[in-house]
Design a protein around this motif. Sequence first.
Motif, short mmCIF file in Angstrom:
data_model
loop_
_atom_site.label_atom_id
_atom_site.label_comp_id
_atom_site.label_asym_id
_atom_site.label_seq_id
_atom_site.Cartn_x
_atom_site.Cartn_y
_atom_site.Cartn_z
N SER A 181 0.85 -1.19 0.00
CA SER A 181 0.00 0.00 0.00
C SER A 181 0.88 1.24 0.00
O SER A 181 2.05 1.19 0.40
CB SER A 181 -0.95 0.01 1.20
N ALA A 182 0.30 2.31 -0.51
CA ALA A 182 1.01 3.59 -0.59
C ALA A 182 0.04 4.69 -0.19
O ALA A 182 -1.11 4.71 -0.65
CB ALA A 182 1.51 3.82 -2.01
N LEU A 198 3.21 2.56 -8.28
CA LEU A 198 4.33 2.08 -7.49
C LEU A 198 4.41 0.59 -7.77
O LEU A 198 3.45 -0.14 -7.52
CB LEU A 198 4.06 2.34 -6.01
N SER A 205 10.99 3.47 3.14
CA SER A 205 9.56 3.33 3.41
C SER A 205 8.83 4.63 3.10
O SER A 205 7.61 4.70 3.17
CB SER A 205 9.33 2.95 4.87
N ARG A 206 9.59 5.66 2.76
CA ARG A 206 9.00 6.96 2.44
C ARG A 206 9.72 7.49 1.21
O ARG A 206 10.93 7.68 1.25
CB ARG A 206 9.21 7.90 3.63
N ASN A 212 -2.91 9.22 -0.56
CA ASN A 212 -3.26 9.16 -1.97
C ASN A 212 -4.56 9.93 -2.15
O ASN A 212 -5.58 9.50 -1.65
CB ASN A 212 -3.45 7.70 -2.39
N LEU A 269 5.39 9.84 -0.30
CA LEU A 269 4.55 8.66 -0.40
C LEU A 269 5.09 7.64 0.59
O LEU A 269 6.27 7.26 0.52
CB LEU A 269 4.64 8.10 -1.83
N ASN A 270 4.26 7.26 1.55
CA ASN A 270 4.63 6.22 2.51
C ASN A 270 4.32 4.87 1.90
O ASN A 270 3.25 4.67 1.33
CB ASN A 270 3.84 6.39 3.81
N VAL A 271 5.26 3.95 2.00
CA VAL A 271 5.14 2.65 1.36
C VAL A 271 5.10 1.57 2.43
O VAL A 271 5.97 1.52 3.29
CB VAL A 271 6.33 2.39 0.42
#
Length: 85
Positions: free
Chosen positions: A12-13, A68, A54-55, A16, A22-24
Motif C-alpha cells: 500500500s502507498a 508504485l 519506506s517513504r 493518496n 509517499l509512505n510505502v
Amino acid sequence: SADFADQQSLISAYPNPTSDFLNVELGDVQPHLIRIVDIQGRVMQQHEGTTVPSRLNVSELPAGIYFLSVMDRQQRYHSVGFIKE
C-alpha cells in the motif's frame, strides 16, 4: 516471463493523492526493486535492493497518475496506483 501476483494489494502507498511524500507499506513482500512508473510506462524513480525506503519523495514528479511497482525476490510484481497532485 514475469509472474504478476494477486493485485489485491499486498502493498500500500499513502497518502493518496499526495503532493510530496509517499509512505510505502510492503507487508510480507520482500523487495528486490521498487519503481515509480508513469501511465506511459516511463520509470520516474527506481530503488534497488532490500533496504528500500519506506517513504519516497515524489515532490519533483509532475502532477498525474503513477504506479508504485515492487518486484519481489521471486520476481513477482506487486503494483498500486497513486495520484500526484
